[in-house]
Design an enzyme around this catalytic site. Structure first.
Site, short mmCIF file in Angstrom:
data_model
loop_
_atom_site.label_atom_id
_atom_site.label_comp_id
_atom_site.label_asym_id
_atom_site.label_seq_id
_atom_site.Cartn_x
_atom_site.Cartn_y
_atom_site.Cartn_z
CG ASP A 69 -2.60 63.02 0.97
OD1 ASP A 69 -2.56 62.46 -0.14
OD2 ASP A 69 -2.29 62.45 2.04
CB CYS A 112 -13.74 51.51 3.20
SG CYS A 112 -11.98 51.27 3.40
S1 SF4 Z 1 -12.40 47.58 4.70
FE1 SF4 Z 1 -11.99 46.41 2.85
S2 SF4 Z 1 -11.57 47.93 1.26
FE2 SF4 Z 1 -11.41 48.98 3.22
S3 SF4 Z 1 -9.21 48.89 3.70
FE3 SF4 Z 1 -10.22 47.11 4.70
S4 SF4 Z 1 -10.02 45.43 3.27
FE4 SF4 Z 1 -9.60 47.33 2.14
#
Ligand code: SF4
Ligand code: SF4
Length: 311
Positions: free
Chosen positions: A126, A208
Site C-alpha cells: 500500500d 462504501c
Molecule cells: S458498503 Fe458495500 S461495497 Fe462497501 S464494504 Fe460494505 S458491502 Fe462492500
C-alpha cells in the site's frame, strides 16, 4: 528460483505467490475511467501518479517482474463484549500489517538478490501507486469477483496483498489470468447495505462504508450509521456473503475480543495509543472511531446476536 521462492514464502506464512510482467496492468483503463468519474470519494491520492500506475517500471528502473504475495488475515470478526464489531483486516491484537509484511518481504528480497547479485528489488505494501489487485490477477493467483475483491478459489478473499518489484531476470512463469467464477451469483450486490456496489465490478467508493468509517473526514451522519449495523470500523459484508469465503469458515474458533465501546469512548489519546497505536486502528484514529461508535449507539438498539458474524 520461483519454486524456491514459493517454498520460502509459504514458510513465512504467505498462502500464495504469483509473478506478472512489469507492464501496464489489466483494468488500468477501467481504473482511469473510475477516477475520471469521481467515484473515489475524497481519496485524492488515488488521482495522483497515473503515469506510474500505467507504467510500473517507473517505480523501479529496469524492473522485470512483479511478485504478488498473499498473506491471510483472520476469518473471525473482532467484537466488543457489548456486541459491536470491526472489520477483520484491522486485526486489533497484532501490529499493523504493513510493517509485519515488509519484514517478511525483505527476507524474500534477500533471497532474490543472493540468487541474482547486482539486482534491485522494491517492496510495496500500500506504499506506492500500484494496481495491486490487477497485478495479482495478472499473475493467475485468483479472479476478481463482482465485489471487486481478489478471490482465491478454495481460500476466499480474507487476505492482504504485498508486492516485490524486481530487476532480477526471473524465469518465464507463464500463467493465464483466472476467469471470473461468480457465475449467476450476485449475493454481494444484493447484500451491500449502502448501495455502493451499484453493479458487478462497479463500486461507488463515496457510498462504501469501508471508506465512510475510515477515510472520510468529518462526522458520521445518522444516514450512514443506519447502514453500519453494529460494525464501527470498515465493512466486510460483501465478503461475508461470498460463498468463496465460506470455505473452512469455522477453522478458527478463538474470539478476538476488543474493549467495550464504553471503554473506547472513555479512552484518551494516550490510552488509545497504548492499546491500538501499533495496529491498523491507528488509521482511522480515536476521534473517527468515537464518532462512528456514537453514531451507531445513538440509533434504537438492535439485537447484537443478529449481526454477529463468525464466518
Ligand atoms: S458498503 Fe458495500 S461495497 Fe462497501 S464494504 Fe460494505 S458491502 Fe462492500
Ligand atoms: S458474492 Fe457471489 S457475485 Fe459476489 S464476489 Fe462472491 S461469488 Fe462473486
Amino acid at each position: 528460483m520461483i519454486s524456491d521462492l514459493i517454498e520460502k514464502a509459504k514458510g513465512l506464512g504467505f498462502i500464495s505467490l504469483g509473478v506478472s510482467r512489469a507492464e501496464t496492468p489489466p483494468f488500468f483503463d477501467q481504473f482511469s475511467k473510475w477516477i475520471c468519474a469521481g467515484r473515489h470519494g475524497e481519496m485524492s491520492w488515488l488521482e495522483r501518479h497515473m503515469e506510474i500506475r500505467q507504467h510500473p517500471r517507473r517505480l523501479l528502473e529496469g524492473c522485470n517482474s512483479i511478485i504478488s504475495l498473499v498473506y491471510p488475515y483472520t476469518k473471525i470478526k473482532p467484537c466488543t463484549p457489548d456486541g459491536f464489531t470491526i472489520a477483520r483486516y484491522s486485526e486489533p491484537k497484532k501490529n499493523d500489517y504493513h510493517r509485519r509484511l515488509r519484514q517478511m518481504c525483505l527476507a524474500l528480497a534477500e533471497s532474490i538478490s543472493e540468487r541474482y547479485p547486482k539486482t534491485n528489488s522494491r517492496i510495496c505494501i500500500d506504499s506506492a501507486p500500484l494496481l495491486e489487485r490487477s497485478f495479482a490477477y495478472a499473475s493467475g493467483i485468483g479472479f476478481i469477483g463482482k465485489n471487486n475483491s481478489l478471490i482465491i478459489p478454495g481460500y476466499g478473499s480474507y487476505f492482504f496483498l504485498a508486492e516485490i518489484l524486481t530487476t532480477a531476470p526471473l524465469p518465464a512463469y507463464e500463467t493465464s489470468p483466472m476467469e471470473n467464477l461468480c457465475g449467476q451469483c450476485k449475493s454481494c450486490i444484493e447484500a451491500c447495505p449502502s448501495g455502493a456496489l451499484e453493479a458487478p465490478f462497479n463500486l461507488d467508493a463515496a457510498k462504501c462504508l469501508s471508506y465512510l468509517t475510515i477515510e472520510h473526514k468529518g462526522p458520521t451522519d445518522r444516514s450512514v450509521a443506519m447502514k453500519m449495523g453494529r460494525c464501527f470500523i470498515g465493512c466486510d459484508i460483501c465478503q461475508e456473503v461470498c460463498p468463496y469465503n465460506h470455505v473452512n469458515a469455522q477453522a478458527e474458533s478463538e474470539e478476538i475480543m476488543l474493549p467495550s465501546t464504553e471503554e473506547i469512548l472513555n479512552m484518551d489519546d494516550r490510552q488509545f495509543s497504548d492499546t491500538f497505536g501499533d495496529t491498523a486502528l491507528s488509521r482511522p484514529g480515536l476521534c473517527k472511531i468515537k464518532q462512528n461508535i456514537l453514531a451507531i449507539r445513538s440509533l434504537p438498539s438492535r439485537d447484537p446476536g443478529q449481526e454477529k458474524t463468525i464466518y
